[in-house]
Design a protein around this motif. Structure first.
Motif, PDB file in Angstrom:
ATOM      1  N   VAL A 124     -12.356   9.028 -45.681  1.00 51.42           N
ATOM      2  CA  VAL A 124     -13.236   8.465 -44.661  1.00 51.42           C
ATOM      3  C   VAL A 124     -13.211   9.294 -43.382  1.00 51.42           C
ATOM      4  O   VAL A 124     -12.235   9.988 -43.073  1.00 51.42           O
ATOM      5  N   LEU A 125     -14.298   9.186 -42.672  1.00 52.44           N
ATOM      6  CA  LEU A 125     -14.451   9.793 -41.344  1.00 52.44           C
ATOM      7  C   LEU A 125     -14.661   8.665 -40.351  1.00 52.44           C
ATOM      8  O   LEU A 125     -15.403   7.722 -40.618  1.00 52.44           O
ATOM      9  N   TRP A 126     -13.984   8.782 -39.200  1.00 47.23           N
ATOM     10  CA  TRP A 126     -14.195   7.774 -38.151  1.00 47.23           C
ATOM     11  C   TRP A 126     -14.649   8.498 -36.883  1.00 47.23           C
ATOM     12  O   TRP A 126     -13.833   8.924 -36.063  1.00 47.23           O
ATOM     13  N   PRO A 127     -15.956   8.672 -36.698  1.00 49.23           N
ATOM     14  CA  PRO A 127     -16.433   9.336 -35.480  1.00 49.23           C
ATOM     15  C   PRO A 127     -16.374   8.374 -34.299  1.00 49.23           C
ATOM     16  O   PRO A 127     -16.692   7.186 -34.429  1.00 49.23           O
ATOM     17  N   VAL A 128     -15.969   8.892 -33.152  1.00 51.13           N
ATOM     18  CA  VAL A 128     -15.906   8.049 -31.947  1.00 51.13           C
ATOM     19  C   VAL A 128     -16.849   8.534 -30.861  1.00 51.13           C
ATOM     20  O   VAL A 128     -17.004   7.857 -29.841  1.00 51.13           O
ATOM     21  N   GLY A 154      -5.883   1.388 -46.735  1.00 56.50           N
ATOM     22  CA  GLY A 154      -6.180   2.035 -48.016  1.00 56.50           C
ATOM     23  C   GLY A 154      -7.274   3.072 -47.972  1.00 56.50           C
ATOM     24  O   GLY A 154      -8.113   3.126 -48.870  1.00 56.50           O
ATOM     25  N   ALA A 155      -7.268   3.911 -46.941  1.00 52.73           N
ATOM     26  CA  ALA A 155      -8.231   5.005 -46.840  1.00 52.73           C
ATOM     27  C   ALA A 155      -7.492   6.294 -46.508  1.00 52.73           C
ATOM     28  O   ALA A 155      -6.351   6.265 -46.036  1.00 52.73           O
ATOM     29  N   ARG A 156      -8.159   7.421 -46.765  1.00 48.23           N
ATOM     30  CA  ARG A 156      -7.621   8.732 -46.380  1.00 48.23           C
ATOM     31  C   ARG A 156      -8.497   9.294 -45.267  1.00 48.23           C
ATOM     32  O   ARG A 156      -9.693   9.506 -45.457  1.00 48.23           O
ATOM     33  N   ASN A 157      -7.905   9.512 -44.115  1.00 44.92           N
ATOM     34  CA  ASN A 157      -8.622  10.087 -42.982  1.00 44.92           C
ATOM     35  C   ASN A 157      -8.849  11.568 -43.238  1.00 44.92           C
ATOM     36  O   ASN A 157      -7.889  12.325 -43.395  1.00 44.92           O
ATOM     37  N   VAL A 158     -10.096  12.018 -43.274  1.00 40.53           N
ATOM     38  CA  VAL A 158     -10.373  13.430 -43.580  1.00 40.53           C
ATOM     39  C   VAL A 158      -9.900  14.357 -42.465  1.00 40.53           C
ATOM     40  O   VAL A 158      -9.828  15.568 -42.669  1.00 40.53           O
TER      41      VAL A 158
END
Length: 323
Positions: free
Chosen positions: A207-211, A233-237
């Motif tokens: 997953v990507l979390w843009p801010v 349960g996610a992998r931060n790219v």
């Protein structure tokens, strides 16, 4: 409008973006942010085992009972309400909005580079600040006026627990602080365990979390949001980047090929309408993980529920088993 939103978000996020120091801050703020990074690392190294000093190096001491407090740190304000000592609060920043009762307190201005005269007019014995270099001059001014300052920051989950402990010690609410900290930790542990039991590491989505959209800023390893992703349960790219919210470029986002993008509903619509962001396949597909920003904008007493909400959005089949 952009400056207003940037300031609001920085405060709500526990100022992790200010710590990143990239967006539209100008040279002075960027320089201060660089000092913040050093100060934060130093603080973490020297005070992680003890809570005897705040993040400006001032001693943590109990405050006189019923002493007046101004909190210009949104996470601290929320914690003070949770500890049951809100009766001592006599002011907040413009951005301290949680819980709803906090809005009844007088708003005394910005939490970054605050209006010292306005705060002193509330006659506080203690001012709680966010520990950023931009707030050093205000801290010095309060000290010269004989007002104690407690400067705290919590970019990681452990930082939140430390903030709770220090506020408990200062406000004579150590037992309430222990209960609060244990409660948040228990919820996080429950989410972590149930996800770990049901979602194999190999099947966790990238997953990507843009801010921030332009220039692109994303959640890196230094943020509590990265920790929440892992618990849920996610992998931060961008887990390999140490900063809380590093600046990247869109080409690198495309190259890392996230499966899904974490976003508020409003921001998801903005990204999907952007020709630049539509070059990211997950954005073009509309493969978003929609999360309520009220849960995640700061490392707060809702950390456990934020992890649960993320886990539900990422793994709907677990919804019935999560707190």
């Amino acid at each position: 409008m952009r400056a207003w939103w940037a300031a609001r978000r920085a405060l709500a996020l526990g100022f992790v973006l200010m710590a990143g120091g990239v967006w539209a801050c100008g040279g002075e703020a960027a320089s201060n942010a660089a000092r913040d990074t050093v100060e934060s690392a130093t603080s973490a190294a020297t005070s992680s085992a003890v809570d005897s000093l705040d993040d400006f190096g001032a001693p943590v001491m109990p405050l006189e009972a019923n002493a007046r407090v101004v909190s210009l740190n949104p996470t601290a304000t929320e914690v003070l309400f949770a500890l049951g000592v809100q009766r001592q609060l006599v002011g907040r920043s413009d951005y301290d909005e949680f819980p709803a009762e906090a809005k009844r307190l007088p708003a005394l201005g910005n939490g970054i580079k605050p209006n010292v005269e306005a705060v002193l007019a509330a006659r506080p014995a203690l001012v709680v600040l966010y520990a950023t270099a931009d707030n050093r001059p205000a801290a010095d001014a309060f000290a010269r006026a004989g007002v104690r300052v407690l400067a705290l920051r919590g970019d990681r989950i452990e930082g939140f627990h430390r903030l709770v402990r220090i506020l408990g010690t200062t406000l004579g609410a150590s037992e309430a602080a222990r209960v609060l900290s244990d409660s948040v930790a228990a919820t996080l542990d429950t989410v972590r365990a149930r996800v770990a039991r049901n979602v194999p590491a190999a099947s966790r989505p990238a997953v990507l979390w843009p801010v921030w959209p332009t220039p692109p800023m994303v959640i890196g390893q230094g943020s509590y949001l990265h920790e929440l992703l892992e618990i849920a349960g996610a992998r931060n790219v961008f887990a390999d980047l140490d900063a809380p919210s590093p600046q990247v470029n869109i080409e690198e986002v495309v190259r890392r090929a996230p499966d899904r993008v974490v976003s508020s509903r409003t921001r998801a619509d903005e990204l999907r309408s952007s020709p630049v962001w539509r070059s990211v396949p997950a954005v073009a597909r509309g493969d978003f993980v929609i999360i309520d920003p009220a849960l995640t904008l700061r490392p707060s007493v809702q950390l456990g529920m934020a992890a649960s909400a993320l886990a539900r959005a990422l793994h709907p089949t677990l919804a019935d088993s999560l707190p």
